[in-house]
Design a protein around this motif. Structure first.
Motif, PDB file in Angstrom:
ATOM      1  N   UNK A 294       0.855  -1.194   0.000  1.00  0.00           N
ATOM      2  CA  UNK A 294       0.000   0.000   0.000  1.00  0.00           C
ATOM      3  C   UNK A 294       0.888   1.240   0.000  1.00  0.00           C
ATOM      4  N   UNK A 295       1.131   1.841  -1.162  1.00  0.00           N
ATOM      5  CA  UNK A 295       2.036   2.990  -1.249  1.00  0.00           C
ATOM      6  C   UNK A 295       1.599   4.220  -0.453  1.00  0.00           C
TER       7      UNK A 295
ATOM      8  N   UNK B 175       2.706   5.603   8.535  1.00  0.00           N
ATOM      9  CA  UNK B 175       3.758   5.041   9.396  1.00  0.00           C
ATOM     10  C   UNK B 175       3.135   4.320  10.586  1.00  0.00           C
ATOM     11  N   UNK B 176       2.093   4.881  11.137  1.00  0.00           N
ATOM     12  CA  UNK B 176       1.395   4.251  12.263  1.00  0.00           C
ATOM     13  C   UNK B 176       0.914   2.845  11.893  1.00  0.00           C
TER      14      UNK B 176
ATOM     15  N   UNK C  77       5.365  13.969  -1.019  1.00  0.00           N
ATOM     16  CA  UNK C  77       4.431  14.493  -0.025  1.00  0.00           C
ATOM     17  C   UNK C  77       3.199  14.985  -0.753  1.00  0.00           C
ATOM     18  N   UNK C  78       2.039  14.541  -0.340  1.00  0.00           N
ATOM     19  CA  UNK C  78       0.768  14.976  -0.924  1.00  0.00           C
ATOM     20  C   UNK C  78      -0.120  15.449   0.216  1.00  0.00           C
ATOM     21  N   UNK C  79      -0.113  16.769   0.455  1.00  0.00           N
ATOM     22  CA  UNK C  79      -0.840  17.308   1.597  1.00  0.00           C
ATOM     23  C   UNK C  79      -0.160  16.856   2.876  1.00  0.00           C
ATOM     24  N   UNK C  80      -0.898  16.178   3.740  1.00  0.00           N
ATOM     25  CA  UNK C  80      -0.335  15.677   4.989  1.00  0.00           C
ATOM     26  C   UNK C  80       0.125  14.230   4.873  1.00  0.00           C
ATOM     27  N   UNK C  81      -0.062  13.638   3.707  1.00  0.00           N
ATOM     28  CA  UNK C  81       0.249  12.215   3.524  1.00  0.00           C
ATOM     29  C   UNK C  81       1.452  12.019   2.604  1.00  0.00           C
TER      30      UNK C  81
END
Length: 110
Positions: free
Chosen positions: A27-28, A32-33, A63-67
């Motif tokens: 799952x790209x 991290x959690x 980085x795409x927004x916060x993800x």
């Protein structure tokens, strides 16, 4: 924050680096959690492993927004001289094939 399940004592067949890489390949956009929970590691350990994999050229991210969206480099050869003819892609294909259904292949297929 969910607690990390207790660690395993003794040796294992796969390194934590291989487990993290397989999670990212699966799952790209994985967080991290979620990698930490799946691999039974702390989030900080996963961050260090991802940094190692990126520094070695096995993984990159955008980085795409916060993800983050990760990209595995499937053509990169494995680090150990004994596996120098194997690529990351071949390792991940083996892991993915054996994970489907978690059923072992018949002996005649090996």
């Amino acid at each position: 924050m969910d607690a990390v399940p207790e660690s395993h004592s003794g040796w294992t067949f796969l390194t934590n680096h291989a487990r993290v890489l397989a999670s990212v390949a699966d799952d790209p956009t994985v967080r991290i959690r979620d990698i930490a929970a799946r691999c039974r590691l702390t989030e900080r350990a996963v961050q260090r492993i991802i940094a190692d994999l990126e520094q070695g050229g096995y993984l990159s991210h955008t980085r795409e927004g916060r993800a983050n969206t990760y990209r595995v480099t499937p053509g990169k050869v494995l680090r150990h001289p004994a596996e120098a003819s194997l690529t990351v892609g071949s390792l991940l294909a083996l892991l993915a094939r054996d994970e489907v259904g978690h059923a072992p292949r018949p002996a005649e297929d090996r």
